[in-house]
Design a protein around this motif. Structure first.
Motif, mmCIF file in Angstrom:
data_model
loop_
_atom_site.group_PDB
_atom_site.id
_atom_site.type_symbol
_atom_site.label_atom_id
_atom_site.label_comp_id
_atom_site.label_asym_id
_atom_site.label_seq_id
_atom_site.Cartn_x
_atom_site.Cartn_y
_atom_site.Cartn_z
ATOM 1 N N MET B 111 20.838 12.195 -4.734
ATOM 2 C CA MET B 111 19.547 11.986 -5.372
ATOM 3 C C MET B 111 18.541 11.561 -4.305
ATOM 4 N N ASP B 112 17.304 11.604 -4.672
ATOM 5 C CA ASP B 112 16.226 11.227 -3.788
ATOM 6 C C ASP B 112 16.304 9.735 -3.441
ATOM 7 N N PRO B 113 16.237 9.366 -2.143
ATOM 8 C CA PRO B 113 16.400 7.961 -1.735
ATOM 9 C C PRO B 113 15.420 6.998 -2.419
ATOM 10 N N ASP B 114 14.197 7.431 -2.619
ATOM 11 C CA ASP B 114 13.218 6.549 -3.270
ATOM 12 C C ASP B 114 13.641 6.259 -4.703
ATOM 13 N N TYR B 115 14.098 7.313 -5.368
ATOM 14 C CA TYR B 115 14.557 7.157 -6.744
ATOM 15 C C TYR B 115 15.748 6.210 -6.785
ATOM 16 N N ILE B 116 16.672 6.389 -5.830
ATOM 17 C CA ILE B 116 17.864 5.535 -5.791
ATOM 18 C C ILE B 116 17.447 4.077 -5.631
ATOM 19 N N ALA B 117 16.559 3.826 -4.682
ATOM 20 C CA ALA B 117 16.127 2.450 -4.413
ATOM 21 C C ALA B 117 15.522 1.830 -5.673
ATOM 22 N N ALA B 118 14.665 2.570 -6.352
ATOM 23 C CA ALA B 118 13.997 2.056 -7.549
ATOM 24 C C ALA B 118 15.011 1.778 -8.647
ATOM 25 N N ARG B 119 15.928 2.731 -8.804
ATOM 26 C CA ARG B 119 16.921 2.626 -9.868
ATOM 27 C C ARG B 119 17.853 1.430 -9.628
ATOM 28 N N VAL B 120 18.283 1.260 -8.380
ATOM 29 C CA VAL B 120 19.179 0.148 -8.042
ATOM 30 C C VAL B 120 18.473 -1.174 -8.324
#
Lengths: 291, 358
Positions: B111-120
């Protein structure tokens, strides 16, 4: 509450101290005694101070043997650790074949060291040995008694045959202790095979791997019997490792002073390396739980 | 999120099952609705974990199909079903930080790293672990680890279902309440389909919209906690749910009355001729101790459990539990009991019989 002081407890330690004194301290002290004296038999000793140590530290022969031994240990570790892990990962987990593999793997560990040497000494002979004769029939000029490279290869393959099981069995035990749920969770997380190894299996194996590396280092650094039986340290001095050289010096040439100095330094090197290993291991543990 | 259909599903661990008893899971046919929280409740070995593993794909059923939103997934592996699972013991990747643990399922799916960071970050807030995001997972307590497993299950937004396999087993009792409440909140917020396996009735009843009670490989009842309490479809449900469980008393059923020993009690409904072993079931909560009239009982023991008392009594040689209010006086003379007629259930050969309005 005041602590009771009872010095009589020391008497309880006494039997153990006596046993250790006779089994370790006194023999070690005789070696120390030899290392600082010159002797011509008849129990006549002449003080030599640190002369033997000085001589040994400047002995090309000792440094060459040390170099060979370090190279040997490095090769052994580089082969046996990855190979042991690989074998452990591919062993069956349960059923008949799991027990079968365990028994077969344990066999080389149960063979006495000099028998291992004899097995390979015969196995490699070009005239009657299976391996030697097979290589000859392929047209390979294999001869471990004349060619240093062949001698090294033979000894390395023999040690791999003898000891890889130890690494494999230790790793296998660690792998068996991983609950099935970890693999199921990793599957659901879509972890690749490499990631399962890297994040689940390797962390679980780390402890036993450290022990395996330490054991394999010490053993290979002190190796004596098998190469002595197979090559006798030859051809030339090409497979003369530290302990073989030490025995030659002490028993062959009867240079007891230099040999004693040599063995004390040898002992210190092994102690030092083991201590470094141990410290690194425990520090790694601490670091991780502290973070 | 998905609707889960279990179609003629059955499973046996024997390669060629010949009799009913060889099935760990006897044939069942259910549709589980999208966004509901289900609890599979039953004693150890009743087949609830087998059923869960069939839904997650760890076990392939011997017969029948599993459908997610109408699509047959019976032959798909767990990783292809897009589900999340939380196991009995916390599964965390020890050498990773909490953050890496939570990001792991997303990272593996590229997945997109920005999305991952936000989701985490969002998940960490939900499970209350923002403060320890950069700590290694290894040194954490069992309940913190289980929260991470939970978080890893929730981190993917599009999962078809989240499965829980007795997830609170290793958690301290006071943390159990907190985690369960958190789960309820998460369920309300995100509306995932959740399936929760447990042998603890409190967990099941407080967590689920629908409780599926299993007994000897069979689903004996599926219903709301209220239904399970008031109208257990099977004597096992009556016995298993409630503390203490339902009183089951051998009785002859004659129309609107039940005969117990020499006495009769009124039932709330009329019953025809019943065959097999007939019993009436009455919850201890609906039994009242009186000085008479009623059925004569012998009181054996009284247990004070704090908010009420459990009276262990005997009625014509059969054990009977009564729940009495804390502080309420016990009968001074010969003790009798009376039953609330509309709360009496009638069972023939362990299965509940629906009565007709009298």
């Amino acid at each position: 509450m005041e602590k009771t002081v009872n010095q009589k407890a020391w008497f309880l330690v006494l039997p153990m101290l006596v046993i250790v004194a006779f089994s370790a301290v006194i023999p070690l002290m005789t070696v120390v005694n030899y290392s600082v004296n010159d002797t011509f038999g008849n129990n006549q000793f002449f003080w030599a101070g640190l002369e033997w140590f000085d001589e040994m530290l400047h002995s090309d022969r000792l440094w060459a043997a040390l170099g060979r031994n370090v190279l040997f240990s490095a090769i052994i570790l580089a082969i046996q650790v990855p190979l042991g892990i690989f074998v452990a990962l591919n062993m069956p987990h349960k059923g008949f074949w799991a027990s079968f593999c365990l028994v077969v793997m344990a066999l080389p560990l149960l063979v006495p060291f000099n028998v291992v040497g004899t097995i390979w000494q015969i196995f490699g002979r070009p005239d009657i040995g299976l391996l030697g004769h097979f290589l000859w029939s392929l047209g390979i000029d294999y001869n471990y008694t004349a060619n240093p490279l062949h001698a090294w290869l033979t000894i390395i393959v023999m040690d791999v045959w003898h000891w890889t099981s130890l690494v494999a069995l230790l790793c296998y035990a660690a792998l068996q202790s991983i609950p099935q749920a970890y693999y199921q969770a990793a599957k659901i997380d879509q972890a690749s095979r490499w990631k399962i190894f890297r994040y689940i299996e390797l962390p679980k194996m780390k402890g036993v791997l450290m022990i395996a590396i330490l054991l394999r280092f010490m053993d290979s650094f002190m190796i004596y019997t098998e190469p002595f039986v197979v090559t006798g340290g030859g051809p030339g001095n090409s497979t003369t490792f530290l302990s073989i050289d030490l025995v030659k010096m002490a028993v062959g040439q009867f240079d007891l002073g230099p040999a004693a100095a040599f063995s004390l330094m040898y002992f210190l090197v092994i102690l030092l390396v083991s201590w470094v290993f141990y410290t690194v291991m425990t520090n790694m543990d601490k670091e991780e739980s502290a973070r | 999120m998905a609707e889960i259909t279990l179609s003629h599903l059955a499973h046996s661990y024997f390669p060629r099952p010949t009799e009913d008893s060889q099935f760990a899971l006897k044939e069942l046919d259910h549709v589980w609705q999208d966004g509901q929280a289900y609890a599979l409740l039953g004693a150890s070995g009743c087949g609830k974990t087998t059923l869960l593993n069939i839904i997650s794909g760890l076990i392939r059923p011997s017969q029948g199909q599993v459908l997610f939103n109408g699509k047959d997934v019976t032959d798909l592996a767990p990783e292809a079903r897009n589900i999340a699972q939380v196991f009995q013991f916390p599964v965390v990747y020890d050498t990773m930080t909490v953050r890496e643990n939570l990001a792991f399922p997303l990272k593996n799916r590229r997945m997109d790293p920005d999305y991952i960071a936000a989701r985490v970050q969002a998940i960490a807030e939900m499970i209350g672990m923002e403060a320890v995001l950069d700590r290694k997972a290894r040194g954490l307590t069992a309940d913190a680890k289980q929260k991470i497993s939970l978080g890893r299950g929730m981190v993917r937004r599009d999962v078809n279902a989240i499965l829980f396999d007795e997830p609170l087993t290793v958690i301290d009792p006071h943390m159990k309440w907190e985690l369960r409440t958190q789960l309820r909140t998460l369920h309300r917020e995100f509306g995932h389909t959740m399936i929760y396996v447990t042998h603890d009735q409190t967990e099941a009843l407080t967590f689920a919209d629908q409780v599926v009670v299993m007994h000897e490989g069979r689903v004996v009842q599926m219903g709301t906690p209220q239904e399970l309490f008031e109208r257990p479809a099977h004597t096992f449900v009556g016995y298993f749910i409630g503390s203490p469980g339902m009183n089951l008393i051998d009785a002859g059923i004659e129309g609107t009355r039940a005969r117990i020993g020499d006495a009769t009690v009124a039932l709330g409904a009329a019953y025809g001729t019943l065959t097999g072993r007939t019993r009436i079931g009455i919850r201890p909560e609906y039994v009242t101790l009186t000085d008479g009239p009623g059925l004569p009982v012998t009181i054996r023991r009284i247990e004070d459990v704090g908010r009420h008392r459990i009276v262990r009594a005997e009625l014509f040689g059969q054990p009977l539990n009564v729940i009495a209010e804390e502080g309420a006086p016990l009968p001074s003379g010969a003790p009798h009991v009376s039953f609330a007629p509309e709360k009496i259930n009638v069972y023939a050969d362990d299965w509940r019989v629906e009565g007709e309005a009298a």
